[in-house]
Design a protein around this motif. Structure first.
Motif, mmCIF file in Angstrom:
data_model
loop_
_atom_site.group_PDB
_atom_site.id
_atom_site.type_symbol
_atom_site.label_atom_id
_atom_site.label_comp_id
_atom_site.label_asym_id
_atom_site.label_seq_id
_atom_site.Cartn_x
_atom_site.Cartn_y
_atom_site.Cartn_z
ATOM 1 N N MET A 186 -14.323 22.604 2.164
ATOM 2 C CA MET A 186 -14.626 21.188 1.964
ATOM 3 C C MET A 186 -15.228 20.619 3.234
ATOM 4 O O MET A 186 -15.013 21.135 4.328
ATOM 5 C CB MET A 186 -13.386 20.421 1.537
ATOM 6 N N ASP A 187 -15.984 19.542 3.080
ATOM 7 C CA ASP A 187 -16.677 18.962 4.229
ATOM 8 C C ASP A 187 -15.828 17.926 4.967
ATOM 9 O O ASP A 187 -15.897 17.829 6.188
ATOM 10 C CB ASP A 187 -17.988 18.313 3.777
ATOM 11 N N TYR A 188 -15.048 17.141 4.209
ATOM 12 C CA TYR A 188 -14.263 16.066 4.805
ATOM 13 C C TYR A 188 -12.896 15.994 4.141
ATOM 14 O O TYR A 188 -12.755 16.322 2.968
ATOM 15 C CB TYR A 188 -14.944 14.698 4.616
ATOM 16 N N ILE A 189 -11.932 15.515 4.898
ATOM 17 C CA ILE A 189 -10.622 15.176 4.332
ATOM 18 C C ILE A 189 -10.331 13.745 4.750
ATOM 19 O O ILE A 189 -10.560 13.366 5.895
ATOM 20 C CB ILE A 189 -9.512 16.163 4.768
ATOM 21 N N LEU A 190 -9.872 12.959 3.787
ATOM 22 C CA LEU A 190 -9.617 11.539 4.014
ATOM 23 C C LEU A 190 -8.146 11.230 3.748
ATOM 24 O O LEU A 190 -7.557 11.785 2.824
ATOM 25 C CB LEU A 190 -10.457 10.678 3.073
ATOM 26 N N LYS A 191 -7.608 10.318 4.525
ATOM 27 C CA LYS A 191 -6.301 9.736 4.230
ATOM 28 C C LYS A 191 -6.592 8.319 3.755
ATOM 29 O O LYS A 191 -7.165 7.514 4.496
ATOM 30 C CB LYS A 191 -5.399 9.713 5.457
ATOM 31 N N VAL A 192 -6.217 8.044 2.521
ATOM 32 C CA VAL A 192 -6.551 6.777 1.876
ATOM 33 C C VAL A 192 -5.275 6.137 1.352
ATOM 34 O O VAL A 192 -4.442 6.812 0.749
ATOM 35 C CB VAL A 192 -7.538 7.016 0.706
ATOM 36 N N PHE A 232 0.847 -1.199 0.000
ATOM 37 C CA PHE A 232 0.000 0.000 0.000
ATOM 38 C C PHE A 232 0.878 1.243 0.000
ATOM 39 O O PHE A 232 0.834 2.060 0.911
ATOM 40 C CB PHE A 232 -0.940 -0.004 1.212
ATOM 41 N N SER A 233 1.681 1.379 -1.032
ATOM 42 C CA SER A 233 2.694 2.435 -1.054
ATOM 43 C C SER A 233 2.152 3.798 -1.465
ATOM 44 O O SER A 233 2.821 4.801 -1.268
ATOM 45 C CB SER A 233 3.849 2.037 -1.964
ATOM 46 N N LEU A 234 0.957 3.853 -2.023
ATOM 47 C CA LEU A 234 0.403 5.140 -2.450
ATOM 48 C C LEU A 234 -0.492 5.696 -1.344
ATOM 49 O O LEU A 234 -1.493 5.082 -0.968
ATOM 50 C CB LEU A 234 -0.399 4.955 -3.738
ATOM 51 N N LEU A 261 -14.998 1.078 4.380
ATOM 52 C CA LEU A 261 -13.886 1.181 3.444
ATOM 53 C C LEU A 261 -12.542 1.053 4.164
ATOM 54 O O LEU A 261 -12.060 2.018 4.774
ATOM 55 C CB LEU A 261 -13.949 2.519 2.696
ATOM 56 N N PRO A 262 -11.897 -0.112 4.082
ATOM 57 C CA PRO A 262 -10.620 -0.297 4.781
ATOM 58 C C PRO A 262 -9.488 0.563 4.229
ATOM 59 O O PRO A 262 -8.492 0.788 4.920
ATOM 60 C CB PRO A 262 -10.330 -1.788 4.605
#
Length: 155
Positions: A107-113, A66-68, A94-95
């Protein structure tokens, strides 16, 4: 119990454990200068009172494929409680989503994916986020380099 009410021994225990959750009670008691029984009672109390939420292994993201790392901002289609709950329910399933924060501002949300590659990122954005009924707009940034990453608190 408030953080201010923790004494120096409690703070030392928390500090050592957040850096190495595998410390035995004997090792921990030596480092904080308490008897093993006192240290054990304090550790148990800190766990029971919720200061210590759990113990886990920190896995190597790159070695596991999961390098990206991606930072994704999301704007909801409508701003009401039901839509926000639908989005929260989606994220819970969503794992790939390691962090999700509701924000003030544009913006409403920020995600680290995390994803294995660009194709997986595209599939995630185009196949999961954008088609969801709660989502209006998605903006993606790919992390080029991580300069600091920690879950340790500044005790």
């Amino acid at each position: 119990m408030n953080y201010e009410r923790l004494d120096q021994f409690d703070r030392k225990i928390l500090s050592f454990l957040q850096n190495d959750g595998r410390l035995t009670n004997g090792d921990l008691s030596e480092r904080v200068n308490l008897s093993p029984s006192q240290c054990s009672r304090r550790r148990q109390r800190l766990e029971e009172e919720g200061y210590i939420r759990g113990y886990r292994a920190v896995l190597d993201r790159d070695r596991l494929g999961f390098s990206l790392v991606n930072v994704i901002s999301v704007t909801l289609a409508t701003h009401n409680r039901d839509n926000a709950q639908r989005f929260a329910d989606l994220l819970a399933r969503l794992p790939e989503v390691q962090e999700a924060h509701a924000l003030t501002g544009e913006m409403d949300y920020i995600l680290k994916v995390v994803t294995p590659d660009l194709r997986s990122l595209a599939d995630f954005v185009n196949g999961v986020l954008l088609p969801h009924e709660s989502v209006q707009h998605v903006k993606t940034a790919i992390v080029l380099q991580t300069l600091k990453e920690t879950s340790s608190l500044p005790l």
